[in-house]
Design an enzyme around this catalytic site. Structure first.
Site, PDB file in Angstrom:
ATOM      1  N   TYR A 110       6.311 -49.488 -30.528  1.00 32.00           N
ATOM      2  CA  TYR A 110       4.915 -49.793 -30.862  1.00 32.00           C
ATOM      3  C   TYR A 110       4.638 -49.252 -32.254  1.00 32.00           C
ATOM      4  CZ  TYR A 110      -0.238 -49.815 -30.329  1.00 32.00           C
ATOM      5  OH  TYR A 110      -1.588 -50.009 -30.491  1.00 32.00           O
ATOM      6  N   LYS A 123       6.011 -54.046 -30.308  1.00 35.00           N
ATOM      7  CA  LYS A 123       4.609 -54.407 -30.493  1.00 35.00           C
ATOM      8  C   LYS A 123       4.290 -54.064 -31.936  1.00 35.00           C
ATOM      9  CE  LYS A 123      -0.132 -53.239 -29.069  1.00 35.00           C
ATOM     10  NZ  LYS A 123      -0.968 -52.352 -28.220  1.00 35.00           N
TER      11      LYS A 123
END
Length: 296
Positions: free
Chosen positions: A134, A162
């Site tokens: 992320y 992400k």
């Protein structure tokens, strides 16, 4: 690994005393699965992970795995700026039965690119679960470079990222230099359509709490070649997406959920509720969306 195209970064419901409301969490899980969510991130930063205790996180992991019962992937937010603590939590999440873990870029300590590589690779090598990185420099004060993400993608169980840098050039570089099975999800709701158009897999979304079905319609239209409809849907939902970040997240989306009858309570300090002006503006937007005709 493909976790679907619309993953919801699930909020953590609280009761009126600020305690985790586990009954409301079960209701929220079923609501999300019924309304466009292909997968769920539990106890991530949208779930206010910095304010959750270790035991609350473990309870949320167990509850979510139990309630989901294999219907969609469950991704546990186990990342932090403490490598050893992230390893411990990731191992516990694995023993509970989650499908994957999400590891956020270490915040505050501002590690170098090599430091981040070693942080993520060390955690990944300590577990057997799939790992979603992320990257969110706007909140962590430091971001992974494309080269670091590409290098990490070569570790067997680091399967996805992400990407919330907001940089479509970076998105394109990562997609073009990682294996086809490595998936990229945008973390910027309003960039869902352009990210998928350049080869991304989908979105890990806040707005999908409320407009998950519309986001699915938009992406399905794109995949089916109906670019005109996808573009219209993008134009229709972007204002709502932007409104979900008009105050520190997840405050607006929790307010929106409460207004549409999905009870999730408020936020924990240091976040605070919307003020009267912000709440009235959001109410007006929700009413406008509920009164509009279908975009098609």
């Amino acid at each position: 690994m493909n976790f679907g195209q619309v993953i919801t970064a699930m909020v953590t419901p609280f009761d009126q005393n600020g305690n985790v409301d586990y009954d409301a969490t079960r209701s929220l899980i079923n609501y999300l699965i019924a309304n466009g969510s292909d997968g769920l991130v539990v106890a991530g930063t949208t779930g206010e992970s910095p304010t959750l205790t270790h035991e609350e996180k473990l309870h949320l992991f167990r509850l979510t795995v139990d309630e989901v019962n294999g219907r969609v992937p469950v991704i546990a937010g186990t990342g932090s700026n403490n490598t050893r603590a992230s390893i411990e939590l990731s191992k516990e999440a694995e023993s509970i039965g989650v499908d994957a873990v999400m590891l956020v870029t270490p915040y505050y300590n501002k590690p170098s690119q090599e430091g981040m590589y070693q942080h993520f690779s060390t955690i990944a090598n300590s577990i057997n679960l799939p790992v979603m990185l992320y990257n969110i420099p706007g909140r962590s004060a430091v971001g992974m470079s494309p080269d670091t993400i590409i290098r990490l993608s070569q570790i067997e169980n680091i399967v996805s990222v992400k990407e919330a840098s907001g940089d479509l050039d970076q998105v394109t570089t990562i997609i073009n230099n990682t294996a086809p099975e490595f998936t990229l999800y945008t973390g910027e709701d309003s960039q869902t359509l352009p990210t998928v158009a350049v080869g991304g897999t989908g979105v890990v979304s806040v707005s999908a709490h409320v407009i998950g079905n519309e986001m699915q319609q938009m992406l399905n239209a794109l995949h089916n070649g109906d670019v005109a409809f996808a573009s219209r849907m993008h134009g229709y939902i972007v204002p709502f997406m932007n409104a979900m970040f008009s105050a520190p997240s997840p405050t607006p989306v929790k307010e929106a959920l409460n207004q549409i009858g999905v009870s999730v309570g408020g936020v924990r300090l240091p976040l605070i509720p919307l003020n009267d002006t912000e709440r009235a503006s959001l109410t007006q937007l929700i009413n406008e969306y509920s009164s509009q005709e279908d975009v098609g």
